[in-house]
Write a protein that holds these residues in place. Sequence first.
Motif, PDB file in Angstrom:
ATOM      1  N   ALA A  82      16.427  16.418  -7.558  1.00  0.00           N
ATOM      2  CA  ALA A  82      15.544  15.946  -8.429  1.00  0.00           C
ATOM      3  C   ALA A  82      15.824  15.933  -9.947  1.00  0.00           C
ATOM      4  CB  ALA A  82      14.096  16.208  -8.178  1.00  0.00           C
ATOM      5  N   THR A  83      16.023  17.271 -10.344  1.00  0.00           N
ATOM      6  CA  THR A  83      16.278  17.516 -11.807  1.00  0.00           C
ATOM      7  C   THR A  83      17.451  18.422 -11.995  1.00  0.00           C
ATOM      8  OG1 THR A  83      14.901  19.283 -11.412  1.00  0.00           O
ATOM      9  CG2 THR A  83      13.759  17.321 -12.480  1.00  0.00           C
ATOM     10  N   LYS A  87      12.383  24.009 -11.177  1.00  0.00           N
ATOM     11  CA  LYS A  87      11.124  23.644 -11.923  1.00  0.00           C
ATOM     12  C   LYS A  87      10.979  24.727 -13.060  1.00  0.00           C
ATOM     13  CE  LYS A  87       6.373  22.556 -11.283  1.00  0.00           C
ATOM     14  NZ  LYS A  87       5.119  22.462 -10.497  1.00  0.00           N
ATOM     15  N   ILE A 114      18.952   9.335 -11.396  1.00  0.00           N
ATOM     16  CA  ILE A 114      17.554   9.958 -11.044  1.00  0.00           C
ATOM     17  C   ILE A 114      17.187  10.990 -11.615  1.00  0.00           C
ATOM     18  CG2 ILE A 114      18.017  10.893  -9.115  1.00  0.00           C
ATOM     19  CD1 ILE A 114      14.683   8.982  -9.786  1.00  0.00           C
ATOM     20  N   GLN A 115      18.240  11.972 -11.726  1.00  0.00           N
ATOM     21  CA  GLN A 115      18.300  13.326 -12.344  1.00  0.00           C
ATOM     22  C   GLN A 115      18.033  13.338 -13.734  1.00  0.00           C
ATOM     23  OE1 GLN A 115      21.763  15.048 -10.991  1.00  0.00           O
ATOM     24  NE2 GLN A 115      20.775  16.259  -9.266  1.00  0.00           N
ATOM     25  N   ARG A 117      16.726  10.670 -15.380  1.00  0.00           N
ATOM     26  CA  ARG A 117      15.505   9.961 -15.893  1.00  0.00           C
ATOM     27  C   ARG A 117      14.324  11.008 -15.767  1.00  0.00           C
ATOM     28  NH1 ARG A 117      17.268   5.615 -12.914  1.00  0.00           N
ATOM     29  NH2 ARG A 117      16.250   6.203 -11.134  1.00  0.00           N
ATOM     30  N   ASN A 118      14.559  11.752 -14.645  1.00  0.00           N
ATOM     31  CA  ASN A 118      13.425  12.836 -14.308  1.00  0.00           C
ATOM     32  C   ASN A 118      13.565  14.033 -15.359  1.00  0.00           C
ATOM     33  OD1 ASN A 118      12.544  11.594 -12.036  1.00  0.00           O
ATOM     34  ND2 ASN A 118      13.844  12.847 -10.742  1.00  0.00           N
ATOM     35  N   LEU A 119      14.724  14.285 -15.954  1.00  0.00           N
ATOM     36  CA  LEU A 119      14.736  15.437 -17.007  1.00  0.00           C
ATOM     37  C   LEU A 119      14.120  14.925 -18.397  1.00  0.00           C
ATOM     38  CD1 LEU A 119      18.078  17.235 -16.276  1.00  0.00           C
ATOM     39  CD2 LEU A 119      16.059  18.379 -16.039  1.00  0.00           C
ATOM     40  N   LYS A 121      11.611  12.839 -18.823  1.00  0.00           N
ATOM     41  CA  LYS A 121      10.331  12.736 -18.659  1.00  0.00           C
ATOM     42  C   LYS A 121       9.576  14.143 -18.749  1.00  0.00           C
ATOM     43  CE  LYS A 121      10.244   8.767 -15.407  1.00  0.00           C
ATOM     44  NZ  LYS A 121      10.022   8.253 -14.108  1.00  0.00           N
ATOM     45  N   GLU A 122      10.455  14.920 -18.109  1.00  0.00           N
ATOM     46  CA  GLU A 122       9.978  16.316 -18.312  1.00  0.00           C
ATOM     47  C   GLU A 122      10.088  17.064 -19.499  1.00  0.00           C
ATOM     48  OE1 GLU A 122       8.109  18.034 -15.963  1.00  0.00           O
ATOM     49  OE2 GLU A 122       8.176  16.425 -14.494  1.00  0.00           O
ATOM     50  N   ARG A 165      17.252   3.280 -17.413  1.00  0.00           N
ATOM     51  CA  ARG A 165      16.973   4.295 -18.622  1.00  0.00           C
ATOM     52  C   ARG A 165      17.574   3.916 -19.642  1.00  0.00           C
ATOM     53  NH1 ARG A 165      19.658   7.834 -20.765  1.00  0.00           N
ATOM     54  NH2 ARG A 165      21.379   7.101 -19.837  1.00  0.00           N
TER      55      ARG A 165
END
Length: 460
Positions: A82-83, A87, A114-115, A117-119, A121-122, A165
Motif C-alpha cells: 500500500a505505501t 505505517k 497506488i503507493q 497516491r496513498n503516501l 494522502k498520508e 494523481r
Amino acid sequence: MGTRNFDGDADRSRPAGAKQTGRVLVIGPYLRVRAGGTDAQSESHVVRDAEARLDEAAGLARAIDLIIADAIIAPISQIRPATYIGKGKVEEIAALAKSLDVELVVMDCALAPIQQRNLEKELHAKVLDRTGLILEIFGRRAKTKEGSLQVELAHLNYQRSRLVRSWTHLERQRGGFGFMGGPGETQIEADRRLIQERISKLEGELKKVQATRRLHRAGRQRVPYRVVALVGYTNAGKSTLFNRLTRADVQAADMLFATLDPTLRALTLPHGGKAMLSDTVGFISNLPTQLIAAFRATLEEVLEADVILHVRDISHEDAEAQQSDVDAVLRQLGINPDDSGRIIEVWNKIDRYDAEQREELLNIAARRPEDHPAMLVSAVSGEGVDALLAAIEERLAAKRTTLDLSIDAGDGAGISWLHRNSEVLTKELHDGRFDMTVRVDETKRDIVVNRFDAVPRLSA
C-alpha cells in the motif's frame, strides 16, 4: 545537509526559521541487509552503502534546484504493497514533513501509482519517486530536439499509469464547468487516448531520428573513422575526459547528469589517425526502464562503437557498486561488459589521490589480467591521457590491416587519397617514390591492395 536515520538518533538539529519554498524531504527507504545476504532492492552484485545512496538521491534533488530540508534513511524489512514503507514510518515521516514545512517528499525507490497516491494522502505533500525525479532532471537538461523527444516519450509512458494523481484537470467531470468533484472516468480515458496518440507520434519522430543516425553512421563508415564511445556512471568525469581528448567545450560540471544530449567530436590518435568520440548520457543505479527504452536511439552510438571506454570515478566510495550498475545497463543494451577486446576500463580522478595512494592504485591495476587492463587517468590534469590514447589506437588497429606500398611521388591524387582514407604510419621518399606503411579498415583493404599493389604486413 545532514543525515538522519529513523533507527537511531538525529546527528544534527532540524532546520529552523522562516518558511521557504521548494523545500524537499528526501527519504531513503532501503531494505535492511541480512547477515550473509545481499540488498534485495539492488540488482547489482555489490551492496551499495546506504549513506552513499542517500547522498546520491539528495544530489538528484539538488540537480533541479530543490532545497533539501532534511535527508533520512528509513530502513525497512519488507516492501508494503500500500505505501512501500510501514505505517509507523509513514506517521513519523508525516510528522517530520509537517514540522519542516516541506512541499515535496522524494522517495529514493520506484513507487507503484497506488503507493504514490496513498503516501500523498498520508503525508499531505506531493510525493516523487526516483523514476519521476530522474525524469524531471532529464526534462530540464534536454537541449536538442532529439533529447526533448526522448524525455517526453519517457515521461508520457511514466505518467500514463498515474493520470488520476498527476493531471489536476481530471479532478472534474468531463463537460462541466469545473465545479463538480470526483474524477470522471470518461475524461480519464479521453486523456489516456490523447497520451497514447502523442506517444505514437513521438515514436514515429524518433524513428526518423534513428534513420538519420543510420545515415550518419553509414557516411562515417565510408571513411576510415571508427567510433569510440564513453560510458559510465553519472558524474564519473566523462565530459571532462571528452573535452581533454578532443579539445572540445562540452558542459562538464560536478553534478549528476550534467550531460544529456549526445555529442560527437573527432579524436586524433597518436599516429595521426582519426576516430569519432561519442559522449553519452551517464548511467545511474536503478535507471528507469522508460529511459533506457526512450534513449535507445542515442545509445545506438554505444551499440555501434568499435571501442567503449567505461569511465569510472575510482575515488568514489561506491566505485565498485557503480561499476556493477553500469555493467547491468550495458547488458540491458545487449553489450557484454566483459568483452575485453572492445571495452577499456578507465579509472578517472586519480588526481584526488596522493603519491602513495596512486602507487597503490598502479599496483592494483598491474595485478589485473592482461586482457582486462585498467587505464589510470586524470581528466582534469591530463595525467595518463597519452597512454589511454595509445591503448585506444591499439584496440582500433587490431581490427585493421597494415599494408606496405610504394607510390610515385608525382601521384598527388593517390597520395592525397591515402591520407584521407587510411592511417599513414610511415612515409619515406626514395628515388622519386614514396615508400609508405598505412593502416586501413577492412572495407578499404582491397581497394588499397588493388590500386597501389600494397602488400599486407604479416607482423602487424
